[in-house]
Design a protein around this motif. Structure first.
Motif, PDB file in Angstrom:
ATOM      1  N   HIS A 464       0.836  -1.199   0.000  1.00 45.85           N
ATOM      2  CA  HIS A 464       0.000   0.000   0.000  1.00 45.85           C
ATOM      3  C   HIS A 464       0.874   1.253   0.000  1.00 45.85           C
ATOM      4  O   HIS A 464       2.005   1.249   0.505  1.00 45.85           O
ATOM      5  N   ASN A 465       0.318   2.319  -0.550  1.00 41.38           N
ATOM      6  CA  ASN A 465       1.048   3.584  -0.639  1.00 41.38           C
ATOM      7  C   ASN A 465       0.690   4.550   0.484  1.00 41.38           C
ATOM      8  O   ASN A 465       1.323   5.602   0.615  1.00 41.38           O
ATOM      9  N   TYR A 466      -0.329   4.202   1.261  1.00 39.30           N
ATOM     10  CA  TYR A 466      -0.805   5.080   2.330  1.00 39.30           C
ATOM     11  C   TYR A 466      -1.187   4.215   3.531  1.00 39.30           C
ATOM     12  O   TYR A 466      -1.134   2.987   3.461  1.00 39.30           O
ATOM     13  N   PRO A 467      -1.589   4.837   4.642  1.00 36.23           N
ATOM     14  CA  PRO A 467      -1.962   4.054   5.829  1.00 36.23           C
ATOM     15  C   PRO A 467      -2.999   2.983   5.528  1.00 36.23           C
ATOM     16  O   PRO A 467      -3.876   3.162   4.679  1.00 36.23           O
ATOM     17  N   VAL A 468      -2.886   1.865   6.237  1.00 34.18           N
ATOM     18  CA  VAL A 468      -3.804   0.741   6.080  1.00 34.18           C
ATOM     19  C   VAL A 468      -4.766   0.757   7.260  1.00 34.18           C
ATOM     20  O   VAL A 468      -4.345   0.699   8.417  1.00 34.18           O
ATOM     21  N   TRP A 469      -6.069   0.838   6.945  1.00 36.51           N
ATOM     22  CA  TRP A 469      -7.070   1.034   8.007  1.00 36.51           C
ATOM     23  C   TRP A 469      -7.597  -0.270   8.603  1.00 36.51           C
ATOM     24  O   TRP A 469      -7.970  -0.311   9.764  1.00 36.51           O
ATOM     25  N   ASP A 470      -7.689  -1.332   7.798  1.00 37.51           N
ATOM     26  CA  ASP A 470      -8.330  -2.551   8.310  1.00 37.51           C
ATOM     27  C   ASP A 470      -7.718  -3.777   7.650  1.00 37.51           C
ATOM     28  O   ASP A 470      -7.136  -3.700   6.558  1.00 37.51           O
ATOM     29  N   VAL A 471      -7.866  -4.926   8.317  1.00 36.67           N
ATOM     30  CA  VAL A 471      -7.341  -6.191   7.812  1.00 36.67           C
ATOM     31  C   VAL A 471      -8.269  -7.305   8.276  1.00 36.67           C
ATOM     32  O   VAL A 471      -8.884  -7.211   9.351  1.00 36.67           O
ATOM     33  N   HIS A 485      -6.067   3.818   2.889  1.00 36.65           N
ATOM     34  CA  HIS A 485      -6.319   5.209   2.538  1.00 36.65           C
ATOM     35  C   HIS A 485      -6.062   5.478   1.055  1.00 36.65           C
ATOM     36  O   HIS A 485      -6.516   6.495   0.512  1.00 36.65           O
ATOM     37  N   ASP A 486      -5.369   4.586   0.372  1.00 37.24           N
ATOM     38  CA  ASP A 486      -5.085   4.786  -1.052  1.00 37.24           C
ATOM     39  C   ASP A 486      -6.271   4.400  -1.942  1.00 37.24           C
ATOM     40  O   ASP A 486      -6.124   4.258  -3.150  1.00 37.24           O
ATOM     41  N   ARG A 487      -7.453   4.193  -1.343  1.00 39.55           N
ATOM     42  CA  ARG A 487      -8.713   3.921  -2.031  1.00 39.55           C
ATOM     43  C   ARG A 487      -8.763   2.521  -2.642  1.00 39.55           C
ATOM     44  O   ARG A 487      -9.565   2.262  -3.529  1.00 39.55           O
ATOM     45  N   THR A 488      -7.910   1.633  -2.177  1.00 34.89           N
ATOM     46  CA  THR A 488      -7.914   0.256  -2.675  1.00 34.89           C
ATOM     47  C   THR A 488      -7.978  -0.725  -1.518  1.00 34.89           C
ATOM     48  O   THR A 488      -7.621  -0.409  -0.381  1.00 34.89           O
ATOM     49  N   ALA A 489      -8.458  -1.934  -1.834  1.00 37.76           N
ATOM     50  CA  ALA A 489      -8.313  -3.086  -0.943  1.00 37.76           C
ATOM     51  C   ALA A 489      -7.422  -4.082  -1.673  1.00 37.76           C
ATOM     52  O   ALA A 489      -7.377  -4.096  -2.903  1.00 37.76           O
ATOM     53  N   ARG A 490      -6.713  -4.911  -0.926  1.00 34.81           N
ATOM     54  CA  ARG A 490      -5.778  -5.847  -1.551  1.00 34.81           C
ATOM     55  C   ARG A 490      -5.889  -7.230  -0.914  1.00 34.81           C
ATOM     56  O   ARG A 490      -6.132  -7.348   0.280  1.00 34.81           O
ATOM     57  N   LEU A 491      -5.701  -8.229  -1.762  1.00 34.27           N
ATOM     58  CA  LEU A 491      -5.736  -9.621  -1.321  1.00 34.27           C
ATOM     59  C   LEU A 491      -4.314 -10.138  -1.224  1.00 34.27           C
ATOM     60  O   LEU A 491      -3.501  -9.937  -2.126  1.00 34.27           O
ATOM     61  N   ARG A 501      -4.109  -9.600  -5.517  1.00 35.00           N
ATOM     62  CA  ARG A 501      -5.132  -8.840  -6.225  1.00 35.00           C
ATOM     63  C   ARG A 501      -5.200  -7.434  -5.632  1.00 35.00           C
ATOM     64  O   ARG A 501      -4.967  -7.235  -4.438  1.00 35.00           O
ATOM     65  N   ILE A 502      -5.536  -6.475  -6.500  1.00 34.86           N
ATOM     66  CA  ILE A 502      -5.795  -5.103  -6.056  1.00 34.86           C
ATOM     67  C   ILE A 502      -7.223  -4.764  -6.463  1.00 34.86           C
ATOM     68  O   ILE A 502      -7.572  -4.836  -7.649  1.00 34.86           O
ATOM     69  N   PHE A 503      -8.054  -4.411  -5.499  1.00 33.45           N
ATOM     70  CA  PHE A 503      -9.450  -4.075  -5.761  1.00 33.45           C
ATOM     71  C   PHE A 503      -9.587  -2.553  -5.772  1.00 33.45           C
ATOM     72  O   PHE A 503      -9.596  -1.909  -4.714  1.00 33.45           O
ATOM     73  N   ALA A 504      -9.689  -1.979  -6.970  1.00 35.88           N
ATOM     74  CA  ALA A 504      -9.751  -0.525  -7.132  1.00 35.88           C
ATOM     75  C   ALA A 504     -11.100  -0.130  -7.717  1.00 35.88           C
ATOM     76  O   ALA A 504     -11.580  -0.768  -8.662  1.00 35.88           O
ATOM     77  N   GLY A 505     -11.705   0.912  -7.167  1.00 31.97           N
ATOM     78  CA  GLY A 505     -13.003   1.380  -7.653  1.00 31.97           C
ATOM     79  C   GLY A 505     -13.658   2.364  -6.720  1.00 31.97           C
ATOM     80  O   GLY A 505     -14.463   3.189  -7.145  1.00 31.97           O
ATOM     81  N   HIS A 506     -13.315   2.302  -5.431  1.00 35.04           N
ATOM     82  CA  HIS A 506     -13.885   3.258  -4.485  1.00 35.04           C
ATOM     83  C   HIS A 506     -13.346   4.662  -4.759  1.00 35.04           C
ATOM     84  O   HIS A 506     -12.216   4.834  -5.244  1.00 35.04           O
ATOM     85  N   LEU A 507     -14.147   5.660  -4.427  1.00 38.34           N
ATOM     86  CA  LEU A 507     -13.774   7.050  -4.665  1.00 38.34           C
ATOM     87  C   LEU A 507     -13.053   7.675  -3.485  1.00 38.34           C
ATOM     88  O   LEU A 507     -12.534   8.789  -3.601  1.00 38.34           O
ATOM     89  N   SER A 508     -13.030   6.986  -2.368  1.00 34.93           N
ATOM     90  CA  SER A 508     -12.386   7.534  -1.172  1.00 34.93           C
ATOM     91  C   SER A 508     -11.791   6.380  -0.369  1.00 34.93           C
ATOM     92  O   SER A 508     -11.718   5.243  -0.852  1.00 34.93           O
ATOM     93  N   ASP A 509     -11.369   6.661   0.867  1.00 35.19           N
ATOM     94  CA  ASP A 509     -10.740   5.645   1.714  1.00 35.19           C
ATOM     95  C   ASP A 509     -11.577   4.374   1.785  1.00 35.19           C
ATOM     96  O   ASP A 509     -12.802   4.431   1.910  1.00 35.19           O
ATOM     97  N   VAL A 510     -10.927   3.226   1.713  1.00 35.37           N
ATOM     98  CA  VAL A 510     -11.578   1.958   2.031  1.00 35.37           C
ATOM     99  C   VAL A 510     -11.355   1.737   3.524  1.00 35.37           C
ATOM    100  O   VAL A 510     -10.240   1.494   3.974  1.00 35.37           O
ATOM    101  N   ASP A 511     -12.431   1.854   4.303  1.00 33.31           N
ATOM    102  CA  ASP A 511     -12.313   1.866   5.759  1.00 33.31           C
ATOM    103  C   ASP A 511     -12.398   0.489   6.397  1.00 33.31           C
ATOM    104  O   ASP A 511     -11.885   0.280   7.494  1.00 33.31           O
ATOM    105  N   THR A 512     -13.077  -0.452   5.736  1.00 35.46           N
ATOM    106  CA  THR A 512     -13.251  -1.763   6.341  1.00 35.46           C
ATOM    107  C   THR A 512     -13.308  -2.821   5.246  1.00 35.46           C
ATOM    108  O   THR A 512     -13.710  -2.549   4.109  1.00 35.46           O
TER     109      THR A 512
END
Length: 711
Positions: A464-471, A485-491, A501-512
């Motif tokens: 990730h390029n920014y802080p990671v909020w949840d796992v 915070h980089d607007r992606t989730a990753r597997l 995998r990188i799950f990209a599509g959200h417009l803002s932080d992925v919080d959970t």
């Protein structure tokens, strides 16, 4: 997780509105729908009037039938000196005709500006792109600029397919001015206001950008065809976004993608090993009977009754490759079978028992809490960059100490142990299903894997390029997912240091982020007020859930994998059907941000923990009075946080003879009290402890964790 939207001054919002309305022009009368025969008749009559010299009658008919040329209209307005605003509009339209690319230049510039805007404003600014795109396209078609309209549609239609696929498909068939007049959908957009809501800051930024760049074509669309409500969203009610009576977010087509939600069938060799182990255990216990002399149903018979064959809606084992099973996996399966035998049935008449853990002197520092599935371990992440681990069953935590070249287990352990390794605040934690590992994530952009056996850090995952909020660990272990915070989730998998995998599509932080029970999907919740279901095999989004008016900060999956619950800043809990992607109902009653959700093991009860210092239980099976909408409500006015010793009080107190001032105060208080939906079962209040985590054990005991707040 992202910064909340700053409220702008009301005066600034008013000024921006006034500036925008200064560009408002008087709409020309919309032409009536005409068939080719009617148009031909009008032209014959006009030719007759022209030959007879009836100029005024000819002019009146032309104007009523909307057959006047641009020059004739402009000349008529200039001659009469009436309707200066319409004359100005015609002047702008002439300028637009002289610059056919004005719409595409303005729209592409606005689109680029929105994509580069701050995340806190982006979801609101993104909402205006679709109506501007539609009206820009219709205006180009209506003016005969077919090539420019086609280019605009081809370049930007993909931006809106996810939310408005049906409308885009229908607009694509409109290629002539006559089509615009005859198409029902086009006339709906041209004769009705498109409703949106923005914060004062977002609205002011939008208008300032359009005015500074002199995008008059877009400003006119905003004034003529959009109704933007400036102010905060209302959490208690569903607002009309888009055109009233017409679906604003047409997700039905997108959400019809095939999904396989049933449980994954166990490996045949694994099933045989479990049955063989149960046979051996029963052989050793042969002759034993229950206390009443009756022979209980054997575990082997119970295991055979459990549906384990792959169904039509079950994923293939090839979809989620897993490592070979171990002996500990067999024992874990048998223990789960024993727990299911002792499981307490939940329902409206059998409410859950709650065991609460409270942290003291930690409210300002604690960021996350995780509890192992067997409730023997608990971990918490702190702002001081460390993780603390606790033993909940009385067994001491013993790590290893180095003695020359040998590692020797500590003789005297402790009830708690500090795990140090992160270089920033720890925001998420999750135990593996076998309790052997703990995964944590941090502001330092990494996730770390810890061994609960050796109490050491094993792997550091960077990506990730920014802080990671949840796992979250997957139900089978081995895989885990992160939200950032980089607007992606990753597997990730435990044996690879880079994401799969990188799950990209959200417009803002992925919080959970949360795994589906069959491991084939993950669900994410974001500050863009949406949740998404992702296929981990393809890495694509297969469901989008919209309806929240605040950031989605927590998600829970039902044990059967058919339902999902989401909640967050707007204090409401939304229940979704994963198969159709539709909302089943909305449950309200919390007075603060909802931090955590959990389903009971049979999926009949949902519990929630909130910043309002309560744990609440909800009836999942109870149908909403209106499908897809909030249930009927009652107002709470007595008791602590709407309850007295856990009992709901729904009868308001009426007092006569009050003064006018007191009556006003009571009305103001009543308005501020949130409405509680009828599917709410019970409230468990704490004194001053916000609840950060709720979780059910395998036997349906509810665990709740919070940090005591002294104020």
């Amino acid at each position: 997780m992202s910064d909340s939207t700053a409220d702008g001054a009301s005066g600034a919002g008013t000024d921006s509105t006034t500036t925008a309305q200064n560009t408002t022009t008087t709409n020309q009368p919309q032409p009536q729908q005409q068939t080719p025969s009617q148009l031909e008749v009008d032209r014959i009559v006009l030719n007759y009037l022209n030959q007879k010299g009836y100029k005024q009658t000819e002019f009146a008919l032309k104007r009523e039938a909307n057959l006047m040329t641009m020059e004739e209209l402009e000349a008529s307005y200039a001659k009469t000196g009436q309707n200066a605003a319409a004359s100005s509009s015609l002047k702008h339209e002439r300028e637009d005709m002289s610059s056919p690319d004005a719409y595409e230049i303005a729209y592409s510039s606005l689109r680029k500006w929105v994509e580069n805007s701050l995340d806190v404003y982006k979801p609101e600014l993104m909402s205006i792109l679709f109506p501007l795109f539609v009206h820009s396209y219709l205006n180009l078609v209506n003016r005969g600029l077919k090539e420019q309209a086609k280019e605009l549609m081809e370049n930007f239609r993909s931006d809106h397919l996810e939310m408005h696929s049906q409308d885009i498909a229908r607009f694509s068939t409109i290629t002539d001015a006559q089509h615009v007049q005859e198409n029902e959908l086009a006339q709906m957009y041209r004769t009705n206001k498109y409703h949106l809501r923005m914060s004062p800051v977002s609205f002011e930024l939008l208008i300032a950008f359009l005015e500074d760049n002199k995008f008059i074509v877009l400003l006119r669309i905003v004034n003529q065809h959009l109704d933007i409500q400036v102010g905060p969203a209302t959490a208690g009610e569903d607002e009309v976004i888009g055109i009233a009576g017409h679906g604003a977010h047409q997700l039905s087509t997108f959400n019809q993608q095939k999904v396989t939600l049933d449980q994954m069938a166990p490996d045949a060799a694994f099933r045989e090993q479990v049955e063989q182990t149960l046979k051996e255990e029963e052989a050793q216990a042969a002759g034993e009977t229950s206390m009443n002399g009756e022979t209980p149903l054997s575990l082997l018979e119970e295991y055979k009754k459990v549906k384990t064959e792959a169904g039509v809606d079950s994923p293939s084992r090839d979809d989620v490759p897993l490592p070979a099973f171990k002996g500990s996996d067999i024992q874990a399966e048998i223990e789960a079978l024993r727990d299911s035998r002792k499981r307490v049935a939940m329902g409206p008449s059998s409410l859950p028992s709650i065991c609460a853990y409270t942290f003291h002197n930690a409210q300002e520092n604690i960021n996350c809490v995780a509890i192992s599935e067997n409730a023997t371990l608990m971990a918490a992440g702190f702002s001081e960059s460390y993780v603390r681990l606790w033993s909940l069953n009385g067994e001491k935590l013993r790590g290893f100490r180095t003695n020359d070249l040998n590692r020797i287990r500590e003789k005297n352990g402790s009830d708690t142990r500090k795990l140090i390794g992160h270089a920033g605040p720890v925001f998420g934690a999750s135990f593996s299903p076998d309790n052997k590992y703990l995964i944590t994530c941090s502001e330092d952009k990494t996730a770390r894997l810890w061994s609960t056996n050796t109490l050491t850090n094993l792997v550091c995952y960077k990506g990730h390029n920014y802080p990671v909020w949840d796992v979250d660990f997957g139900p089978q272990g081995f895989y885990f997912a992160t939200a950032s915070h980089d607007r992606t989730a990753r597997l990730w998998s435990c044996d690879h240091i880079y994401p799969l995998r990188i799950f990209a599509g959200h417009l803002s932080d992925v919080d959970t982020v949360k795994f589906h029970p069959n491991s084939k999907y993950v669900v994410t919740g974001s500050s863009d007020k949406t949740a998404r279901l992702w296929d981990i095999q393809r890495g694509t989004c297969v469901r989008v859930f919209t309806g929240h008016v605040g950031a989605v900060q927590t998600i829970a999956m039902s044990p059967d994998g058919r339902m999902m619950a989401s909640a967050g800043e707007d204090r409401s809990i939304q229940l979704w059907d994963l198969g159709s992607g539709k909302r089943m109902k909305k449950m309200t009653g919390h007075q603060g941000v909802v931090y955590s959700l959990a389903f009971s093991q049979d999926g009949s009860i949902l519990v929630s923990g909130s910043a309002d210092c309560t744990v609440r239980a909800w009836d999942v099976k109870r149908e909403s009075s209106t499908p897809g909408q909030a249930s009927s409500h009652r107002i709470l006015q007595d008791g602590v946080n709407g309850s007295v010793n856990g009992a709901i009080v729904s009868s308001p107190t009426v007092t006569h003879g009050q003064s006018h001032a007191m009556d006003r105060l009571n009305k103001k208080a009543a308005v501020s009290i949130p409405l509680e939906s009828e599917d709410h079962l019970v409230t468990f209040p704490t004194k001053r402890t916000p609840i950060y985590k709720v979780q059910f054990t395998k036997r349906n005991l509810c665990l709740a964790v919070g940090a005591f707040s002294g104020h």
